[in-house]
Design an enzyme around this catalytic site. Structure first.
Site, PDB file in Angstrom:
ATOM      1  N   ASP A 116       0.931  -1.223   0.092  1.00 33.77           N
ATOM      2  CA  ASP A 116      -0.058   0.000  -0.141  1.00 33.77           C
ATOM      3  C   ASP A 116       0.833   1.206   0.027  1.00 33.77           C
ATOM      4  OD1 ASP A 116      -2.187   1.450   2.356  1.00 33.77           O
ATOM      5  OD2 ASP A 116      -1.946   2.008   0.298  1.00 33.77           O
ATOM      6  N   SER A 280      -1.319  17.291 -10.727  1.00 33.78           N
ATOM      7  CA  SER A 280      -2.258  16.811 -11.523  1.00 33.78           C
ATOM      8  C   SER A 280      -3.202  17.782 -11.921  1.00 33.78           C
ATOM      9  CB  SER A 280      -2.684  15.440 -11.385  1.00 33.78           C
ATOM     10  OG  SER A 280      -3.551  14.953 -12.329  1.00 33.78           O
TER      11      SER A 280
HETATM   12  C1  LIG Z   1     -11.164  -2.689   3.731  1.00 32.75           C
HETATM   13  C2  LIG Z   1      -9.819  -3.693   3.943  1.00 32.75           C
HETATM   14  S1  LIG Z   1      -9.805  -5.278   3.068  1.00 32.75           S
HETATM   15  C3  LIG Z   1     -10.633  -4.903   1.611  1.00 32.75           C
HETATM   16  N1  LIG Z   1     -11.764  -4.160   1.587  1.00 32.75           N
HETATM   17  N2  LIG Z   1     -10.602  -5.541   0.796  1.00 32.75           N
HETATM   18  C4  LIG Z   1      -8.764  -2.769   3.463  1.00 32.75           C
HETATM   19  C5  LIG Z   1      -7.705  -2.922   2.505  1.00 32.75           C
HETATM   20  C6  LIG Z   1      -6.761  -2.126   2.073  1.00 32.75           C
HETATM   21  C7  LIG Z   1      -6.769  -0.832   2.550  1.00 32.75           C
HETATM   22 CL1  LIG Z   1      -5.679   0.551   2.120  1.00 32.75          CL
HETATM   23  C8  LIG Z   1      -7.871  -0.321   3.469  1.00 32.75           C
HETATM   24  C9  LIG Z   1      -8.612  -1.348   3.766  1.00 32.75           C
HETATM   25  C1  LIG Z   2      -4.549   7.360   1.216  1.00 31.42           C
HETATM   26  C2  LIG Z   2      -5.781   6.286   0.661  1.00 31.42           C
HETATM   27  S1  LIG Z   2      -6.038   5.026   1.795  1.00 31.42           S
HETATM   28  C3  LIG Z   2      -4.611   4.023   1.651  1.00 31.42           C
HETATM   29  N1  LIG Z   2      -4.336   3.630   0.474  1.00 31.42           N
HETATM   30  N2  LIG Z   2      -4.149   3.529   2.778  1.00 31.42           N
HETATM   31  C4  LIG Z   2      -7.071   6.856   0.419  1.00 31.42           C
HETATM   32  C5  LIG Z   2      -7.587   8.082   1.480  1.00 31.42           C
HETATM   33  C6  LIG Z   2      -8.752   8.705   1.245  1.00 31.42           C
HETATM   34  C7  LIG Z   2      -9.690   8.178   0.315  1.00 31.42           C
HETATM   35 CL1  LIG Z   2     -11.250   9.220   0.487  1.00 31.42          CL
HETATM   36  C8  LIG Z   2      -9.608   7.353  -0.182  1.00 31.42           C
HETATM   37  C9  LIG Z   2      -8.076   6.556  -0.172  1.00 31.42           C
END
Ligand SMILES: C[C@@H](SC(=N)N)c1ccc(Cl)cc1
Ligand SMILES: C[C@@H](SC(=N)N)c1ccc(Cl)cc1
Length: 411
Positions: A116, A280
Site C-alpha cells: 500500500d 495533476s
Molecule cells: C477494507 C480493507 S480489506 C478490503 N476491503 N479488501 C482494506 C484493505 C486495504 C486498505 Cl489500504 C484499506 C482497507
Molecule cells: C490514502 C488512501 S487509503 C490507503 N491507500 N491506505 C485514501 C485516502 C482517502 C480516500 Cl477518500 C481514499 C483513499
C-alpha cells in the site's frame, strides 16, 4: 484516536464481484457504498469471537490450542538496516482487481500482503488474534521466529477511510521481499482488526510504502520497509507493475525497463502530506482538447486504493462522453451500460499526460446480468485526488526515494 486514511474498493461492490451469485439489496448497497465513498464511516467493529474450531493457518505450524501470547520482551531492540540487494516478487490481484497481494517473508514465515503506497504501517494477522478472527487467514507467529524482538510498550492504531482499521502491539523482525532484506523492521502485530480485513482472507495485512511520517507506532514512530532498505538497495527505488486479472511485479532496488514502453516521465513528489503526491492539473478525454483547471490540482499514487478517485470536474468531463453514464445514487457512484465503449482518459502527471485505457475504466458489473457496470473513475471531494489501481493497470510507476520523484510510463 485513529488516523484517517481512505479505503480501497467499496466492500459491498467487492462482495458483488466475489459472490456474483449473491444479490445484495440495492438500498443496502447504496448505504454501504455511499458510506464508504463518502468521508468514511465509523471504525469497523473489532472481531473478538469465541474460540471455535481449529484455524486453517498456513505458514505457522499448527497452533497448539489457544494462540500463544505475545512473546516475552527480550533484549534491546537493534537498529534496523538492510542487508540484501534488489528484490522482486510477483503480485496477484484478488477477484475483480479489488487489491493486489504479494509474498513477504517475516522471520522465515512467508505471508501474502497488500502493498500500500498510500499508508506507512506494516501490520500483520498474527497468533495473538482469536481463532475466529484468524479463520481462513495465514498468520505470523512471532514465537516461531528466532529473530523476533518485542518493542516493549509500543502500540499502533490505524484506520482507513472506509472505517476499516487495525490496532495492536509492535516488535521487530527480519523482512525479506524477493531478496531485498531488512533486519530490525517494525512488525505491527494486530490484536484488533475490523470486519472487512477479517473477511478479506487472502490478505495477511498491509505493508505501507508511503513516507514514514505517516507511521502510527507510538511512543517511537517506526520506519517503512522501503525507508529501512533505501540505504543499501542498488537503486533507491521500488516499482509497481499492476495488471488487470493477471500477475504483475513489485520490485525493490531496480527498474526493469522491459516492463514498460518508452521513457519514464519523472515528476517531483511533494512529501509534505506523507503521500507520493504530485501535481495533476489537466485531463483530456479520448484525445480531445485538454481541460487545464482541475481544482486543487494534486494527486497521490496509491496502490492500496482499488479505484481512481478524481475531482468532480474530471469525472463529469469524462462521463459526459459515455452514452448512458449516470450518477447512480442507488449504487453510490457513476454507472453505465456494460456495453458502452469507454474512451481513454489522458491525465496530467507532473506536466506529462499519462493515459488510462478506457477498458480499465470499466471496473465491474453491479448486477448479476452484467447489464450495468460501475466506473473505475469516481469522484472524490477530498484533496488530493487518489490515483489507485485503475491508474496502475495502464501505467508502470517507479517510486524514487532517493530524490523523491515518480516515474510513469505506459505498460
Ligand atoms: C477494507 C480493507 S480489506 C478490503 N476491503 N479488501 C482494506 C484493505 C486495504 C486498505 Cl489500504 C484499506 C482497507
Ligand atoms: C490514502 C488512501 S487509503 C490507503 N491507500 N491506505 C485514501 C485516502 C482517502 C480516500 Cl477518500 C481514499 C483513499
Amino acid at each position: 484516536a485513529y488516523r484517517k486514511f481512505g479505503m480501497p474498493l467499496p466492500e459491498a461492490l467487492g462482495a458483488i464481484i466475489a459472490n456474483a451469485g449473491a444479490g445484495s439489496s440495492a438500498a443496502g448497497l447504496a448505504t454501504e457504498l455511499s458510506d464508504i465513498l463518502g468521508d468514511g464511516g465509523e471504525a469497523g467493529s473489532t472481531s473478538k469471537g469465541k474460540e471455535k474450531g481449529k484455524p486453517k493457518l498456513r505458514p505457522s505450524p499448527a497452533p497448539t490450542g489457544l494462540p500463544s501470547a505475545a512473546p516475552p520482551a527480550t533484549g534491546v531492540p537493534k537498529f534496523s538496516n538492510s542487508t540484501g540487494g534488489a528484490g522482486s516478487v510477483a503480485n496477484t490481484p484478488e477477484a475483480g482487481d479489488v487489491e493486489y497481494l504479494a509474498p513477504v517473508t517475516i522471520g522465515g514465515q512467508t505471508v501474502n500482503m497488500d502493498f500500500d503506497s498510500g499508508s506507512s504501517d506494516l501490520w500483520v494477522f498474527n497468533t495473538q488474534l482469536s481463532l475466529n478472527t484468524l479463520s481462513g487467514h495465514m498468520a505470523y507467529n512471532p514465537a516461531q521466529s528466532s529473530t523476533f524482538q518485542l518493542l516493549p510498550g509500543s502500540t499502533f492504531s490505524i484506520s482507513y477511510g472506509d472505517g476499516s482499521g487495525a490496532a495492536g502491539n509492535v516488535g521487530t523482525d527480519t523482512v525479506n521481499i524477493g531478496g531485498a532484506t531488512v533486519t530490525g523492521q517494525a512488525i505491527e502485530l494486530a490484536t484488533d482488526v475490523s470486519t472487512s480485513f477479517v473477511t478479506d482472507t487472502q490478505s495477511t495485512g498491509l505493508i505501507g510504502l508511503a513516507f514514514s511520517k505517516l507511521n502510527t507506532v507510538k511512543p517511537v514512530q517506526q520506519k517503512t520497509f522501503f525507508d529501512n532498505a533505501l540505504a543499501t538497495l542498488p537503486e533507491p527505488v521500488f516499482t509497481a507493475d499492476l495488471r488487470h486479472n493477471a500477475a504483475g511485479t513489485y520490485e525493490f532496488g531496480a527498474i526493469d525497463s522491459t516492463k514498460f514502453s518508452g521513457p519514464l516521465a519523472w515528476t517531483p513528489v511533494n512529501t509534505t502530506s506523507g503521500f507520493w503526491q504530485f501535481t495533476s492539473q489537466a485531463f483530456a478525454v479520448g484525445g480531445g482538447a485538454p481541460s487545464t483547471s482541475v481544482p486543487g490540482g494534486q494527486a497521490i499514487a496509491d496502490t492500496g486504493t482499488t479505484l481512481m478517485l478524481a475531482d468532480q470536474s474530471v469525472v463529469d468531463g469524462y462521463y459526459s462522453q459515455v452514452q448512458g453514464a449516470v450518477n447512480n445514487a442507488t449504487v453510490g457512484g457513476v454507472t453505465f451500460p456494460c456495453s458502452a465503449t469507454l474512451p481513454d482518459l489522458q491525465i496530467d502527471v507532473g506536466g506529462t499526460m499519462a493515459t488510462v485505457r478506457g477498458d480499465d475504466i470499466n471496473f465491474a458489473p453491479v448486477d448479476q446480468t452484467g447489464t450495468t457496470c460501475f466506473g473505475g473513475l469516481q469522484a472524490t471531494t477530498v484533496q488530493p485526488q487518489i490515483y489507485g489501481d485503475i491508474f496502475f493497470k495502464s501505467n508502470f510507476v517507479a517510486f524514487n526515494g532517493g530524490n523523491n520523484s515518480l516515474g510513469v510510463a505506459p505498460h
